[in-house]
Design a protein around this motif. Structure first.
Motif, PDB file in Angstrom:
ATOM      1  N   PHE A 269       0.799  -1.010  -0.140  1.00 34.60           N
ATOM      2  CA  PHE A 269      -0.137   0.119   0.126  1.00 34.60           C
ATOM      3  C   PHE A 269       0.881   1.117  -0.027  1.00 34.60           C
ATOM      4  N   GLY A 270       2.064   1.137   0.546  1.00 29.76           N
ATOM      5  CA  GLY A 270       3.078   2.526   0.559  1.00 29.76           C
ATOM      6  C   GLY A 270       3.300   2.474  -0.848  1.00 29.76           C
ATOM      7  N   VAL A 271       3.740   1.479  -1.460  1.00 34.23           N
ATOM      8  CA  VAL A 271       4.044   1.694  -2.904  1.00 34.23           C
ATOM      9  C   VAL A 271       2.837   2.320  -3.731  1.00 34.23           C
ATOM     10  N   LEU A 272       1.988   1.458  -3.616  1.00 36.57           N
ATOM     11  CA  LEU A 272       0.607   1.954  -4.577  1.00 36.57           C
ATOM     12  C   LEU A 272       0.216   3.319  -4.167  1.00 36.57           C
ATOM     13  N   ARG A 273       0.464   4.043  -2.869  1.00 34.23           N
ATOM     14  CA  ARG A 273      -0.285   5.268  -2.633  1.00 34.23           C
ATOM     15  C   ARG A 273       0.812   6.377  -2.638  1.00 34.23           C
ATOM     16  N   LEU A 274       1.964   5.939  -2.411  1.00 31.60           N
ATOM     17  CA  LEU A 274       3.104   6.836  -2.612  1.00 31.60           C
ATOM     18  C   LEU A 274       4.095   7.049  -3.874  1.00 31.60           C
ATOM     19  N   ILE A 275       4.437   5.861  -4.391  1.00 28.17           N
ATOM     20  CA  ILE A 275       5.439   5.949  -5.318  1.00 28.17           C
ATOM     21  C   ILE A 275       4.741   5.630  -6.825  1.00 28.17           C
ATOM     22  N   HIS A 276       3.558   4.802  -6.684  1.00 28.94           N
ATOM     23  CA  HIS A 276       2.731   4.424  -8.080  1.00 28.94           C
ATOM     24  C   HIS A 276       2.311   6.033  -8.790  1.00 28.94           C
ATOM     25  N   PRO A 277       1.742   6.969  -8.103  1.00 30.24           N
ATOM     26  CA  PRO A 277       1.165   8.193  -8.681  1.00 30.24           C
ATOM     27  C   PRO A 277       2.313   8.831  -9.418  1.00 30.24           C
ATOM     28  N   LEU A 278       3.542   8.629  -8.883  1.00 30.17           N
ATOM     29  CA  LEU A 278       4.609   9.326  -9.580  1.00 30.17           C
ATOM     30  C   LEU A 278       4.754   9.087 -10.864  1.00 30.17           C
TER      31      LEU A 278
END
Length: 357
Positions: A269-278
């Motif tokens: 969820f950290g990746v999907l919510r913090l990194i993925h949008p970039l």
């Protein structure tokens, strides 16, 4: 098998390209649990429930506590999680409640603790592990029957009356089949057919679980294929080459599977919510790279936490509580005036079968 089951669950929560099979990893875990618990208590039933508590509780409490702290600091990052005193108490005591527990995937541990508690109770009131497992199975079936014949609004009863709990019984059945067949392994031809059956079972599980997990009859639609998969692995045990890199990797990952199950939502969820949008969400190549990196981080983190945190903690707790219990038992024996000589096989009738250890 535990490694594969945990990876299936990780894949499910990653929701890769809006395709999220893998929830059946939980069902595989339940079948494994039924098998392993049967295997364990036949070897040694002493302090069974305490050993299970020491195995499950510490890391689950730490993971739950982490969620509580994050919730109080940044509650807006959670979509469905809510923290208050009743939720905290029920989560720590493994009491099911609507929308809980605080660590969402902890609902499976509620089922596990329910199973352990039933087994522990019947171990106390029956004479043999076999009788305890039989009574456990009857009890599970009875609760399921009552909740479906006389449906009510009692959430806890309905929760434990789910047919998912049948998957523990499947594991128990598998153990007795395994024991009856004297732990035979599949031939090379049987291994080939077994692999084909496993693949077909996984395809069926993906088909049944897409796009939504079946709430009704999950214990059958997911549980029976999970039983088939576990059966193939159990009876293929003698065919695995244990000196290969892949086997050693999966073996280590299997040992760390509980940690992987607990921590992977934080990473995913950290990746999907913090990194993925970039990144450009339409770029398939970047999404695949992001997915593979996430899986690698989950696997690496799980094995490190297992070896550096959980394993030392398990050793400490077992030395602290199990050895203390053994010392107490030893003192009781001494106070009763019973010494080792009096309880040796020479001085105790073999027919009694009650040699004190």
């Amino acid at each position: 098998m535990r490694a594969f089951a945990a990876l299936f669950v990780v894949f499910h929560h990653y929701n890769f390209l809006n395709f999220k099979p893998g929830a059946f990893g939980v069902d595989i875990f339940f079948v494994i649990s039924g098998f392993i618990i049967s295997f364990v208590i036949e070897k040694d039933k002493e302090s069974f429930f305490l050993k299970r508590l020491l195995r499950i509780v510490p890391m689950y409490f730490l993971a739950t506590l982490f969620v509580i702290v994050i919730w109080f600091l940044r509650s807006n990052v959670f979509k469905t999680t809510y923290v208050d005193l009743p939720a905290i108490v029920k989560s720590f005591l493994f009491i099911p409640y609507p929308g809980g527990p605080i660590l969402g995937l902890g609902y499976t541990l509620n089922f596990e603790m329910y199973f352990y508690l039933i087994v522990a109770c019947f171990l106390k009131i029956t004479h043999t592990p076999k009788q305890a497992l039989f009574c456990t199975s009857i009890f599970i079936i009875s609760v399921f029957t009552v909740t479906h014949v006389f449906p009510g609004e009692f959430f806890i009863l309905n929760f434990y009356g789910s047919d998912v709990v049948f998957e523990f019984i499947y594991g128990i059945i598998l153990f007795f089949i395994y024991k009856t067949l004297k732990q035979k392994s599949l031939s090379k031809k049987g291994l080939y057919y077994g692999l084909c059956v496993c693949i077909l079972s996984i395809i069926f599980l993906i088909y049944v679980g897409y796009p939504e997990i079946p709430i009704q009859f999950r214990g059958f639609l997911f549980g029976l294929p999970a039983l088939i998969i576990c059966s193939v692995f159990v009876f293929s045990e003698g065919s695995f080459k244990t000196n290969t890199i892949i086997y050693k990797f999966l073996y280590k990952l299997g040992n760390a599977s509980y940690i992987m199950y607990l921590i992977h939502p934080f990473i995913i969820f950290g990746v999907l919510r913090l990194i993925h949008p970039l990144f450009d969400s339409k770029n398939i190549g970047l999404i695949i790279i992001e997915f593979l990196i996430s899986i690698a981080i989950v696997c690496l983190s799980s094995t490190l936490i297992y070896s550096r945190v959980e394993l030392p903690m398990q050793r400490f707790l077992k030395n602290k509580f199990l050895r203390t219990k053994n010392r107490i038992n030893s003192n009781i024996i001494k106070e009763a005036g019973i010494n080792e000589a009096a309880t040796s096989p020479k001085n105790v009738g073999i027919g009694e079968g009650r040699v004190t250890s």
